[in-house]
Design a protein around this motif. Structure first.
Motif, PDB file in Angstrom:
ATOM      1  N   LEU A  37       7.193 -26.638 -43.640  1.00  0.00           N
ATOM      2  CA  LEU A  37       6.424 -27.280 -44.726  1.00  0.00           C
ATOM      3  C   LEU A  37       6.616 -28.090 -43.565  1.00  0.00           C
ATOM      4  O   LEU A  37       5.555 -28.811 -43.229  1.00  0.00           O
ATOM      5  N   GLU A  38       7.544 -28.830 -44.096  1.00  0.00           N
ATOM      6  CA  GLU A  38       7.719 -30.398 -42.937  1.00  0.00           C
ATOM      7  C   GLU A  38       7.865 -30.397 -41.574  1.00  0.00           C
ATOM      8  O   GLU A  38       7.440 -31.165 -40.865  1.00  0.00           O
ATOM      9  N   GLU A  39       8.647 -29.389 -40.855  1.00  0.00           N
ATOM     10  CA  GLU A  39       8.031 -29.373 -39.737  1.00  0.00           C
ATOM     11  C   GLU A  39       7.837 -29.160 -39.341  1.00  0.00           C
ATOM     12  O   GLU A  39       7.636 -28.386 -37.367  1.00  0.00           O
ATOM     13  N   GLY A  40       7.152 -27.750 -39.432  1.00  0.00           N
ATOM     14  CA  GLY A  40       5.727 -26.624 -38.793  1.00  0.00           C
ATOM     15  C   GLY A  40       4.464 -27.265 -39.013  1.00  0.00           C
ATOM     16  O   GLY A  40       3.958 -28.412 -38.069  1.00  0.00           O
ATOM     17  N   LEU A  41       3.914 -27.282 -40.514  1.00  0.00           N
ATOM     18  CA  LEU A  41       2.561 -27.474 -40.587  1.00  0.00           C
ATOM     19  C   LEU A  41       2.336 -28.627 -41.167  1.00  0.00           C
ATOM     20  O   LEU A  41       1.330 -29.635 -40.092  1.00  0.00           O
ATOM     21  N   LEU A  42       3.445 -29.854 -41.654  1.00  0.00           N
ATOM     22  CA  LEU A  42       2.829 -31.167 -41.811  1.00  0.00           C
ATOM     23  C   LEU A  42       3.571 -32.180 -40.242  1.00  0.00           C
ATOM     24  O   LEU A  42       2.295 -32.752 -40.065  1.00  0.00           O
ATOM     25  N   PHE A 112      -4.487 -36.938 -45.731  1.00  0.00           N
ATOM     26  CA  PHE A 112      -3.573 -36.810 -47.043  1.00  0.00           C
ATOM     27  C   PHE A 112      -2.108 -35.902 -47.109  1.00  0.00           C
ATOM     28  O   PHE A 112      -1.139 -35.831 -47.347  1.00  0.00           O
ATOM     29  N   GLU A 113      -3.079 -34.745 -47.416  1.00  0.00           N
ATOM     30  CA  GLU A 113      -2.004 -32.904 -47.610  1.00  0.00           C
ATOM     31  C   GLU A 113      -1.519 -33.297 -46.254  1.00  0.00           C
ATOM     32  O   GLU A 113      -0.530 -32.890 -46.388  1.00  0.00           O
ATOM     33  N   GLY A 114      -2.407 -33.420 -45.166  1.00  0.00           N
ATOM     34  CA  GLY A 114      -0.774 -33.663 -43.862  1.00  0.00           C
ATOM     35  C   GLY A 114       0.468 -33.691 -44.052  1.00  0.00           C
ATOM     36  O   GLY A 114       0.742 -34.102 -43.461  1.00  0.00           O
ATOM     37  N   LYS A 115       0.285 -35.324 -44.602  1.00  0.00           N
ATOM     38  CA  LYS A 115       1.130 -35.841 -45.088  1.00  0.00           C
ATOM     39  C   LYS A 115       2.169 -36.027 -46.778  1.00  0.00           C
ATOM     40  O   LYS A 115       3.406 -36.701 -46.976  1.00  0.00           O
ATOM     41  N   GLY A 116       1.454 -34.804 -46.656  1.00  0.00           N
ATOM     42  CA  GLY A 116       2.303 -34.005 -48.111  1.00  0.00           C
ATOM     43  C   GLY A 116       2.511 -34.739 -49.283  1.00  0.00           C
ATOM     44  O   GLY A 116       3.086 -35.337 -50.566  1.00  0.00           O
TER      45      GLY A 116
END
Length: 210
Positions: A37-42, A112-116
């Protein structure tokens, strides 16, 4: 190219089908859902946000990238729940009462969702009371209001007033935006943050939640 970078690249290009193939592959390689999630998608969505802010890409590309990101996060959700991965914070957002425009609001939600950040999307034509009530009931950190019509801007002032009356201003930040909204207007109604575009809004929200 490692698989997290492949996921990021595929997401940025809006290749949802490839993202759906790569995410399970990454998990098979032993990479945690949180890391994917963090290192790929976000990480990929942050690049999309920066490019959008710099006018290197435009709304259609952002929407396609966001669709690909959602395809990946849907696969990860069960594993993230097990890992007890908590969002950065929570925001409720919507277009204010009397205004039915939603493209800007949708872009902000994606960023926003892209920032978690967990987002409660209230949709369009949202009353001041609904914004504040949702913030209280859902324990939100941010209320984000969008307006595209000058005639609906006073609703934003009502949101601030109702938040004051409800006694939540010390813990809930109010963000405003939309084509007719300005920094001067934000200051005049006592809201906390104004930004000119969706990517800037996401960056500002992330700063608030740090």
């Amino acid at each position: 190219m490692d698989i997290l970078n492949e996921i990021s690249q595929a997401m940025q290009k809006g290749r949802a089908k490839l993202v759906r193939e790569l995410v399970p592959k990454a998990m098979e390689e032993g990479i945690s859902a949180k890391q994917i999630l963090e290192e790929g998608l976000l990480a990929g969505m942050n690049i999309v946000g920066d490019k959008f802010q710099n006018n290197e890409i435009f709304v259609p590309e952002v929407l396609i990238a966001a669709r690909a990101m959602n395809a990946g996060t849907e696969l990860l959700k069960p594993y993230l729940a097990d890992a007890d991965t908590r969002p950065m914070g929570k925001a409720c957002l919507g277009t204010v009462k009397g205004d039915l425009h939603d493209i800007g609001k949708n872009l902000v939600r994606m960023m926003f969702e892209g920032k978690g950040i967990e987002v409660i999307d209230l949709g369009v034509d949202v009353s001041a009371e609904t914004f504040v009530q949702t913030a209280i009931e859902q324990d939100c950190d941010i209320i984000a209001c969008s307006a595209l019509l000058t005639t609906t801007m006073p609703v934003m002032e009502e949101v601030v007033r109702r938040a004051d009356q409800a006694g939540i201003r010390d813990r809930v930040k109010i963000m405003v935006g939309g084509a007719p909204v300005t920094e001067k207007f934000r200051s005049s109604i006592g809201a906390d943050v104004y930004t000119a575009d969706a990517a800037s809004a996401a960056n500002a929200a992330a700063e608030i939640l740090k």
